[in-house]
Design a protein around this motif. Structure first.
Motif, PDB file in Angstrom:
ATOM      1  N   ARG B  22       0.401  -0.812  -0.026  1.00 55.46           N
ATOM      2  CA  ARG B  22       0.117   0.041   0.028  1.00 55.46           C
ATOM      3  C   ARG B  22       0.692   1.198   0.061  1.00 55.46           C
ATOM      4  O   ARG B  22       1.947   1.600   0.730  1.00 55.46           O
ATOM      5  N   HIS B  23       0.529   2.606  -0.983  1.00 51.17           N
ATOM      6  CA  HIS B  23       1.362   3.731  -1.025  1.00 51.17           C
ATOM      7  C   HIS B  23       0.284   4.882  -0.219  1.00 51.17           C
ATOM      8  O   HIS B  23      -1.145   4.765  -0.367  1.00 51.17           O
ATOM      9  N   SER B  24       1.303   5.960   0.480  1.00 49.51           N
ATOM     10  CA  SER B  24       0.440   6.881   1.017  1.00 49.51           C
ATOM     11  C   SER B  24       1.080   7.709   0.486  1.00 49.51           C
ATOM     12  O   SER B  24       2.952   7.951   0.588  1.00 49.51           O
ATOM     13  N   LEU B  50      -2.318   4.903   4.532  1.00 49.69           N
ATOM     14  CA  LEU B  50      -1.363   3.462   4.525  1.00 49.69           C
ATOM     15  C   LEU B  50      -1.909   1.903   6.099  1.00 49.69           C
ATOM     16  O   LEU B  50      -2.528   0.364   5.790  1.00 49.69           O
TER      17      LEU B  50
END
Lengths: 292, 292
Positions: B22-24, B50
């Protein structure tokens, strides 16, 4: 009237027959350092102190008068607060011109080594040249701020080479002056304290240790003198010489100025005056050159 | 979780088994650039994005983590907003460590040539060295800001030499980029616009003209590469080598990076990686080195 609009003080002098008859002083009216309102207030205070007739022309020297537009803006500001008659001349020039005139010359090279630095010259053909004076972010080589910053860099460089070495006396003096406990803390301290005058004041520690023979401090003062020498020579090479040199600013009467005089002598410039009076007192000489 | 806290953006990635799942992204949480409140808000935004369990450790790389006290302050800030359990590790390191790890190495030298510059290395004995990273007022040699400032200085120097010469194409491009009409106006423009990123963006004009063969631009990019090379060699000489070098930052994939690779090859450093992925993706490699 003569005005010297410096970064921290505005000095005004009323002259009669070339003699100073009244002095006045106010905070900086330099619009590069203070707001236009503060500049106007400071100028009003100086004019109030001088209490001159509306018929007395005004000659103002100021740092940051780099272009005809800068001069016109300052002249308009002075006119708007001074009460000078519209037909009487108000002229703003770069403050190096006051330095040269205060040294007794109408042609020659003036070099300022204060918080900032600059060299400017004019020869007998009327040709002018300037070198340096680019401000603290871009140059001001050999100035007090430059010397302070280079001192911080020298301390950081030594720390980078030997991170675990105990600080020598000069390094301890620098840390003490700047109020930090270790070299690496200088990075944050330098960026956190934006006042140029604070870092320029570090040059006092440098010249003190240079006078005491400290190698690092001597190297720093020599480098400052090298930079100032380069500014002078850059001006000199474009003008009809030989020309006298007048040296002003807080570093003039320190080992930096002494070293600069040596370097100039090696370059066959021997007519060097170290200014021992206020630049504003050059106004009558300058007025003669400017207004005839 | 890996965080890369840059001067303009905070990037977060949640890893599972070494893979990014997951990216943020949020504005800068770098407390050297924004207020502690803004930093906390940016970190909260990243952690929200995230949505990790409280049991996931956090490894954060950030510019300006120069001392153990800097690291402790950032770790405390992250802990206060992240919801990570108290027994789970939160570690803040200088962002060069992420660069090295993103290049696939746990020992070696990372050099950043972005808005600022710095070189840092670690050898197999665990010995660490850093060079540069003194910030825009004191150094950052070879960085984008440095290159922008040196470009302004080069234009001013040429103007000082020949005040009446018509500007060449490169000078015209610099004036156009900075929105001023003459070289001397750059002095005021540079001091009036304090944003480092604006002057760093001038390096784009420089690398473009260097790629086109302009002499002045080429000289500037070569000087930037010389400075970065000096930083790398300063680190290398104190560490057990040979070590691989990882090059990151906005100037890495420009003529500056190309020239730096040439200079490193001449110094017998041939294992050079130019980073082509986000530094935050180095977090799993770095976590292995830091936490075992």
């Amino acid at each position: 009237m003569g005005l010297d609009i410096g970064g921290s003080t505005t000095r005004g002098v009323l002259f009669r027959g070339g003699q100073a008859v009244r002095h006045s002083r106010a905070p900086s009216a330099n619009i590069q350092n203070v707001s236009p309102e503060a500049a106007a207030a400071a100028l009003r205070e100086v004019f109030r102190g001088l209490a001159a007739e509306p018929s007395v022309p005004v000659l103002a020297g100021a740092g940051g008068v780099d272009t005809p537009a800068d001069a016109a803006r300052l002249e308009a500001l002075i006119r708007s607060v001074s009460g000078v008659s519209s037909e009487v001349p108000v002229t703003a020039v770069h403050d190096t011109r006051l330095i040269l005139a205060a040294g007794g010359h109408t042609t020659g090279i003036a070099v300022i080594a204060g918080t900032g630095s600059v060299a400017w010259g004019i020869d007998c053909t009327g040709c002018e040249r300037r070198a340096g004076g680019w401000g603290y972010l871009l140059g001001d080589e050999g100035s007090g701020y430059w010397l302070g910053r280079e001192t911080v860099r020298a301390v950081l460089r030594a720390n980078q080479r030997e991170p675990d070495a105990a600080p020598d006396p000069f390094t301890r003096a620098v840390l003490l002056h700047t109020g930090v406990s270790s070299a690496v803390d200088l990075i944050a301290a330098f960026h956190d304290r934006p006042e140029r005058s604070f870092w320029a004041s570090l040059s006092r520690t440098v010249v003190e240790y240079a006078a005491g023979g400290d190698d690092t401090a001597l190297d720093l003062t020599h480098r400052a003198a090298d930079e100032l020498h380069a500014l002078v020579m850059m001006v000199a090479e474009h003008l009809d010489g030989p020309l006298p040199v007048v040296l002003g600013g807080g570093l003039a009467r320190t080992p930096v100025g002494d070293r600069l005089k040596e370097l100039l002598a090696e370059s066959d410039v021997s007519d060097v005056t170290v200014l021992d009076q206020e630049p504003v007192l050059g106004a009558p000489v300058l007025a003669q050159a400017v207004w005839g």
